[in-house]
Design a protein around this motif. Structure first.
Motif, short mmCIF file in Angstrom:
data_model
loop_
_atom_site.label_atom_id
_atom_site.label_comp_id
_atom_site.label_asym_id
_atom_site.label_seq_id
_atom_site.Cartn_x
_atom_site.Cartn_y
_atom_site.Cartn_z
N SER A 208 0.85 -1.18 0.00
CA SER A 208 0.00 0.00 0.00
C SER A 208 0.89 1.24 0.00
CB SER A 208 -0.92 0.02 1.22
OG SER A 208 -1.84 -1.06 1.18
N GLU A 209 0.32 2.32 -0.48
CA GLU A 209 1.07 3.57 -0.52
C GLU A 209 1.49 3.98 0.89
OE1 GLU A 209 0.54 8.14 -2.25
OE2 GLU A 209 -1.12 6.70 -2.27
N GLU A 300 6.95 5.08 -4.94
CA GLU A 300 5.85 5.68 -5.66
C GLU A 300 4.82 4.62 -6.05
OE1 GLU A 300 5.50 8.84 -5.97
OE2 GLU A 300 7.45 9.34 -5.10
N VAL A 301 3.58 5.07 -6.16
CA VAL A 301 2.52 4.17 -6.58
C VAL A 301 2.77 3.72 -8.01
CG1 VAL A 301 0.05 4.01 -7.06
CG2 VAL A 301 0.85 5.20 -5.02
N ILE A 331 2.53 -1.31 -5.99
CA ILE A 331 2.27 -0.40 -4.86
C ILE A 331 0.92 0.25 -5.13
CG2 ILE A 331 3.04 1.61 -3.58
CD1 ILE A 331 5.87 0.96 -4.27
N GLU A 332 -0.06 -0.14 -4.35
CA GLU A 332 -1.42 0.36 -4.57
C GLU A 332 -1.58 1.74 -3.93
OE1 GLU A 332 -3.89 -2.65 -2.91
OE2 GLU A 332 -3.79 -3.90 -4.73
N PRO A 333 -2.41 2.59 -4.54
CA PRO A 333 -2.62 3.93 -3.97
C PRO A 333 -3.43 3.87 -2.69
CG PRO A 333 -4.06 3.58 -5.85
CD PRO A 333 -3.14 2.39 -5.80
N ARG A 334 -3.27 4.90 -1.89
CA ARG A 334 -4.05 5.02 -0.68
C ARG A 334 -5.52 5.19 -1.05
NH1 ARG A 334 -2.68 10.06 2.89
NH2 ARG A 334 -0.61 9.25 2.37
N THR A 376 -1.84 9.94 -5.62
CA THR A 376 -2.50 9.83 -6.92
C THR A 376 -3.94 10.32 -6.89
OG1 THR A 376 -3.17 7.55 -6.43
CG2 THR A 376 -1.04 7.87 -7.53
#
Length: 498
Positions: A208-209, A300-301, A331-334, A376
């Motif tokens: 995760s971010e 980074e995402v 890496i997934e965005p928040r 993002t």
């Protein structure tokens, strides 16, 4: 009778003179024949013959040595490697031994190396013996009057392959002799074992971010990435042959984002392998190089793929071995969330009816929002102004067309967007105003009674078509009139506060 006469003649004389008798006796002994000598043994005679022959042979050999012998020629008695196979590891090299007779008759030695097909691949190495042993051979060779012996002479040869060595003796010019050549057996020089990446794996395939907070009531979230970024681990064989490690980061489509070079020994390859400072907390060198949790710095995402290339020592250009690729890391965005969306300070409702008196200015309204999200997150306020920040407020006018829709659109760049929309519809709260007629006009002549002026029917102005339909309005008014509840209700009870 004659014998007796002789005896008679001799006897008186012997008796007469004894001295004459002794002389006569001696003469008789002398004149008598000597007895035959005794015969020698046969073995003594054979031994005497053999001694005579040996003496004659020795004399002939001595004469040949002095006058007719040819001086001995030099020869290569032996040439051989210390072993038939060498591994060209760090600090090692092939070694060759040889033995030469009559070294004083040799002016020069030439050492060459040939491939199995006869191609010259080494040398020639030249050793001048005219002034004795050269300096380069003093530590490895011993020379006597008749023999030159060289043991374990190192050869400056580090190219892998198979070799056959040839030693050529060039005799002194005064001897007028042809060169003497001798070959060794075949020697295999195996290059150092090539390092290979057995495993390259990220510690997590989904992150995760950074800064993502997991909620007990929400869905399970991947662990957030830290400041170290994605961590990767690897195992490499034959670390003794390593020069460098190349770690490259790419997108799944092959786009290179960057990379790092970890140097494990000096560029000349002469020093032993050692871990660079940045790898010391994460790696160990045993029979393999094992590294765990090496930080990459990628935070980074997005999606990433890692490549690790082991670079061996003494590697030429454009000869890099095949790189090992990891699986794709995401890496997934928040997650985004609309924390607040208000109209005039109150939580926004899906639809508002706004009364507007004819001839009065159309009011505006205040819209405010607050969005939670990561790097993002993108917020749009439509139809205008478009992209806005995660938090803000602005005044917006109502459209004179009667209907205004304001949309708050939030997206994280990967998942479907979050949308909140509010519709404003304006209407005339008093559409049926009464028509007042002047009743002070005179009656017509003729004596007739003035007619009572009839009140003409009130003319109902045509109501504009409601684009949202009558079903959205409250009922209870007279036919053709404005909704009774909205008409009679004061504006402050409409809960709009414009």
């Amino acid at each position: 009778m004659a014998g007796s006469q002789l005896e008679q003649w001799q006897e008186p004389e012997r008796q007469a003179d004894p001295s004459v008798d002794s002389v006569a006796t001696a003469a008789a002994i002398t004149l008598a024949p000597s007895p035959e000598p005794l015969g020698r043994p046969r073995w003594q005679r054979r031994l005497a013959i053999a001694a005579a022959i040996a003496a004659l042979g020795s004399l002939g050999g001595l004469l040949w040595w002095i006058f007719g012998r040819t001086p001995p020629h030099p020869h290569v008695l032996d040439i051989s490697p210390s072993q038939s196979r060498y591994a060209l590891t760090l600090g090692d090299s092939p070694r060759l031994s040889w033995q030469v007779s009559q070294p004083r008759q040799v002016q020069t030695m030439l050492l060459r190396g040939y491939a199995p097909d006869g191609t010259l691949v080494f040398g020639p190495e030249t050793y001048d013996l005219s002034q004795g042993l050269p300096v380069s051979l003093l530590a490895y060779c011993d020379q006597t009057r008749r023999l030159l012996t060289c043991r374990e002479v190192p050869l400056d040869l580090r190219e892998p392959g198979q070799y056959r060595f040839e030693l050529t003796l060039l005799p002194n010019l005064g001897l007028n002799l042809a060169p003497v050549r001798a070959d060794s057996s075949l020697v295999t020089l195996a290059g150092p074992a090539q390092p290979t990446v057995l495993e390259l794996a990220p510690d997590q395939v989904i992150y995760s971010e950074a800064g993502t907070q997991s909620s007990a009531n929400g869905p399970a979230m991947a662990p957030p990435v830290t400041e170290a970024g994605i961590r990767v681990s690897w195992i490499v064989t034959h670390p003794e042959s390593l020069q460098d490690l190349l770690l490259v980061v790419k997108r799944p489509d092959g786009t290179t984002l960057g990379g790092r070079r970890f140097t494990l020994r000096n560029p000349d390859g002469a020093s032993p392998i050692s871990l660079p400072e940045e790898l010391q907390p994460f790696c160990q060198i045993q029979d393999r190089l094992i590294c765990q949790g090496v930080p990459s710095g990628m935070i980074e995402v997005g999606q990433y793929q890692f490549e690790l290339t082991p670079v061996p020592v003494n590697l030429g250009d454009n000869e890099l071995p095949t790189a090992k690729q990891s699986e794709v890391v995401n890496i997934e965005p928040r997650p985004v969330r609309i924390a607040a969306f208000t109209i005039n300070g109150r939580e926004a409702e899906p639809k508002y009816l706004v009364p507007v008196e004819p001839g009065q200015p159309i009011p505006g309204f205040q819209v405010a929002w607050r969005v939670e999200g990561g790097s993002t997150a993108k917020v749009e306020l439509l139809p205008s102004p478009g992209s806005v920040g995660l938090q803000g407020a602005m005044a917006m006018p109502l459209s004179p067309a009667g209907t205004t829709t304001v949309t708050l659109r939030v997206t994280d760049g990967q998942n479907p967007p979050l949308v909140r929309a509010v519709t404003f519809e304006t209407f005339n709260p008093r559409p049926n105003q009464p028509v007042i007629i002047n009743q002070g006009e005179a009656a017509p002549s003729g004596g007739s009674q003035p007619a009572t002026p009839a009140t003409p029917p009130a003319t109902t102005p045509a109501r504009p078509r409601d684009p949202l339909g009558d079903s959205l309005r409250e009922s209870g008014s007279t036919s053709g009139g404005a909704p009774g509840d909205l008409q009679n209700r004061p504006p402050e009870e409409w809960n709009l506060q414009f």
